[in-house]
Design a protein around this motif. Structure first.
Motif, PDB file in Angstrom:
ATOM      1  N   LEU B 157       0.847  -1.194   0.000  1.00 24.57           N
ATOM      2  CA  LEU B 157       0.000   0.000   0.000  1.00 24.57           C
ATOM      3  C   LEU B 157       0.881   1.243   0.000  1.00 24.57           C
ATOM      4  O   LEU B 157       1.951   1.242   0.602  1.00 24.57           O
ATOM      5  CB  LEU B 157      -0.882   0.006   1.249  1.00 24.57           C
ATOM      6  CG  LEU B 157      -1.890  -1.142   1.357  1.00 24.57           C
ATOM      7  CD1 LEU B 157      -2.467  -1.215   2.757  1.00 24.57           C
ATOM      8  CD2 LEU B 157      -2.993  -0.974   0.332  1.00 24.57           C
ATOM      9  N   PRO B 158       0.419   2.307  -0.666  1.00 21.78           N
ATOM     10  CA  PRO B 158       1.208   3.548  -0.624  1.00 21.78           C
ATOM     11  C   PRO B 158       1.195   4.146   0.780  1.00 21.78           C
ATOM     12  O   PRO B 158       0.304   3.855   1.578  1.00 21.78           O
ATOM     13  CB  PRO B 158       0.489   4.448  -1.622  1.00 21.78           C
ATOM     14  CG  PRO B 158      -0.877   3.887  -1.774  1.00 21.78           C
ATOM     15  CD  PRO B 158      -0.794   2.427  -1.463  1.00 21.78           C
ATOM     16  N   SER B 159       2.183   4.964   1.067  1.00 20.80           N
ATOM     17  CA  SER B 159       2.286   5.583   2.394  1.00 20.80           C
ATOM     18  C   SER B 159       2.000   7.070   2.316  1.00 20.80           C
ATOM     19  O   SER B 159       1.975   7.658   1.235  1.00 20.80           O
ATOM     20  CB  SER B 159       3.697   5.420   2.946  1.00 20.80           C
ATOM     21  OG  SER B 159       4.055   4.085   2.936  1.00 20.80           O
ATOM     22  N   GLU B 160       1.873   7.672   3.495  1.00 20.63           N
ATOM     23  CA  GLU B 160       1.644   9.106   3.588  1.00 20.63           C
ATOM     24  C   GLU B 160       2.766   9.858   2.869  1.00 20.63           C
ATOM     25  O   GLU B 160       3.941   9.540   3.041  1.00 20.63           O
ATOM     26  CB  GLU B 160       1.598   9.541   5.051  1.00 20.63           C
ATOM     27  CG  GLU B 160       0.390   9.025   5.814  1.00 20.63           C
ATOM     28  CD  GLU B 160       0.514   7.578   6.255  1.00 20.63           C
ATOM     29  OE1 GLU B 160       1.636   7.043   6.243  1.00 20.63           O
ATOM     30  OE2 GLU B 160      -0.524   6.963   6.582  1.00 20.63           O
ATOM     31  N   ASP B 162       3.278   9.816  -0.336  1.00 19.20           N
ATOM     32  CA  ASP B 162       3.533   9.223  -1.664  1.00 19.20           C
ATOM     33  C   ASP B 162       2.661   9.887  -2.736  1.00 19.20           C
ATOM     34  O   ASP B 162       1.531  10.305  -2.457  1.00 19.20           O
ATOM     35  CB  ASP B 162       3.216   7.718  -1.661  1.00 19.20           C
ATOM     36  CG  ASP B 162       4.303   6.903  -0.980  1.00 19.20           C
ATOM     37  OD1 ASP B 162       5.323   7.486  -0.584  1.00 19.20           O
ATOM     38  OD2 ASP B 162       4.119   5.678  -0.839  1.00 19.20           O
TER      39      ASP B 162
END
Lengths: 123, 166
Positions: B157-160, B162
């Motif tokens: 999952l993408p992170s904060e 990104d």
């Protein structure tokens, strides 16, 4: 040459100011809307790009994007989603509705400016 | 499967809060002491889901809020609302790694006298920051039988922070 105009649609005054600060430093003119309904009202031919939150009162960002695409008039307006969400299904829904990018808050100003520059240039 | 659900949720909330304030250059540390300063404002955001529903509250004294605020143009209330939104965003995205989906409402802010955290509650957290306090409650109703298990079909999952471009 006149500055390119970016409309930021977000119910948070904080985010609208952060985005305006980052983009105005890079030479963009920034317009603001407080939710999806206000955003729809403020989109016109002079807007070059849209930055849109997802979770907002009255009309959320995904509904707004889908409405714009369905109406057709501004369907080619590039749109970048700016949200705390990272659910793959939501990202897929935005992509399907024509969004060109997805940034997860809190955002890095340099990444936001780079994404806006790329999308405005490609228009 | 995670054996101690409450402590796992508590850890998710605590780490999310530390990471959020760190992003805004404010270091906070977990504390067990009751705060001597009164909190100034409290941000509240609700969430629902099949497994968890409830609300998250973020209460701060003035000092950490002002330190984290980037410039003075925004009101404290709006700033705290956005911090509360971003805190639940981090919690939500960490739960997503376990396949647990929650849906968030928009935040509201409550101002008043003596907004007192109960840090002794299982999912209450108290932090000290430079000259102030930060308090978080994760007030949740858990579906009976619910367990947190890492996803078998785990996707990255993408992170904060990104940026995904399509």
């Amino acid at each position: 040459m006149s500055a390119k105009r970016v409309l930021i649609v977000d119910d948070s005054q904080t985010v609208r100011l952060q985005v305006a600060k980052a983009l105005s430093c890079a030479g963009y003119e920034v317009l603001e809307a407080i939710d999806g309904v206000d955003g729809q009202d403020k989109i016109d031919a002079s807007v070059d790009m849209l930055i849109c939150d997802v979770n907002m009162p009255r009309m959320n960002g995904l509904e707004m994007l889908e409405t714009i695409k369905r109406d057709g008039k501004n369907a080619n307006l590039p749109c970048l989603m700016l949200t705390t969400e990272c659910q793959p299904q939501m990202i897929e829904r935005a992509k399907k509705a024509g969004a060109k990018g997805w940034i997860i808050k809190p955002f890095k100003a340099e990444l936001l400016v780079a994404a806006v520059t790329k999308l405005v240039a490609a228009r | 499967m995670v054996s101690d659900l409450s402590s796992c949720l508590a850890d998710v909330v605590q780490q999310s809060c530390i990471a959020l304030f760190s992003h805004y250059r404010v270091e906070i540390a977990a504390s067990v002491r009751q705060p001597s300063q009164e909190v100034a404002l409290c941000g509240i955001i609700g969430f629902t889901g099949d497994d968890l529903k409830g609300s998250l509250m973020l209460a701060c004294s003035r000092e950490p809020l002002e330190l984290a605020r980037d410039g003075g143009e925004v009101t404290m209330r709006d700033w705290l609302a956005e911090l509360t939104n971003q805190l639940l965003g981090r919690v939500k995205n960490r739960l997503l790694a376990f396949g647990t989906v929650i849906h968030c409402s928009t935040p509201v802010v409550l101002g008043g006298e003596r907004i007192a955290p109960i840090a002794s509650q299982p999912l209450g957290h108290l932090f000290t920051a430079d000259g102030g306090v930060v308090s978080v409650w994760f007030d949740t109703v858990i579906r009976p039988g619910f367990a947190l298990s890492p996803r078998a079909d785990a996707v990255e999952l993408p992170s904060e922070g990104d940026a995904l471009m399509f």
